[in-house]
Design an enzyme around this catalytic site. Sequence first.
Site, mmCIF file in Angstrom:
data_model
loop_
_atom_site.group_PDB
_atom_site.id
_atom_site.type_symbol
_atom_site.label_atom_id
_atom_site.label_comp_id
_atom_site.label_asym_id
_atom_site.label_seq_id
_atom_site.Cartn_x
_atom_site.Cartn_y
_atom_site.Cartn_z
ATOM 1 N N HIS A 160 0.834 -1.208 0.000
ATOM 2 C CA HIS A 160 0.000 0.000 0.000
ATOM 3 C C HIS A 160 0.868 1.257 0.000
ATOM 4 C CE1 HIS A 160 -3.197 -2.582 2.203
ATOM 5 N NE2 HIS A 160 -3.717 -2.273 1.034
ATOM 6 N N CYS A 247 -2.683 -0.011 10.015
ATOM 7 C CA CYS A 247 -3.775 -0.838 9.480
ATOM 8 C C CYS A 247 -4.668 -1.429 10.545
ATOM 9 C CB CYS A 247 -3.213 -1.938 8.601
ATOM 10 S SG CYS A 247 -1.967 -2.896 9.420
#
Length: 258
Positions: A160, A247
């Site tokens: 990401h 996350c």
Amino acid sequence: MLIAITRAVSPSINRCELTFHAQEPIDVAKAEAQHAAYEECLRQLGVRVVSLAAEPDLPDAVFVEDAAIVVDEVAVIPVMGAASRRPEAESLARALSAYRPLKFMEAPATLDGGDVMRIGRRLFVGASSRTNADGIAQLRTLLAEFGYEVIAVEVKGCLHLKSACTYVGKNGILINRAWVDVTRFAGFELLDVPASEPNAANALLVEDAVILPSAFPQTRAMLEARGFAVRSVDVSELQKAEGGVTCKSVIFTAPAIA
Ligand code: CIR
């Protein structure tokens, strides 16, 4: 006041998605203890933690960040890039509906929250293996009325955008330049992770504190030498699932709706 939505570690986490990491056995009990310590770190920083029940059949459900993008006015529920993860959104959306009006993205868009780095009214969004051009365009459309600028950033070699860079405050972006197009970040101070710690660019800014995995002592020293207040948390088991510190929570300011 800040609220963090988290979710307990799934007992099936060993079946998690992996893209750039090789599979290693994850000790579930240790992962649970590390996750509890992470939640406690948030509480110590004054955050109210709302912890959702584990999703036994959804291995990656602890990584709540990917299933929502929360700004001051609204929460956007994306279509996550990994099909196995899409059922995670339902219970998270239900929890978020207590705090924000919801907006939903639609196929063919895909987008993971881990690709969204917010700095003020700007949202830098990684064009990654999980987030496509439709996803970036839909996010731009959904947030335009609130005055957010959505800026696409090329990501290569990591999962990401926020694997490659995170905003740590004081105009600084902690970054691994090998994985991201830095031309988008003109005007910011780029704080390079040491070459020995390429995965260290995922840090979580909470108030004035920078939460960083304890696996990255050199990055901690670099940040402290520049005046950042760093808190270390051991997230070794979640790192095996290709997760970091951003996350494991969705963090936002207390309700915008009456
Ligand atoms: C996945 O591949 O989707 C999970 N195993 C890891 C997700 C980590 N999410 C994040 O860093 N935002």
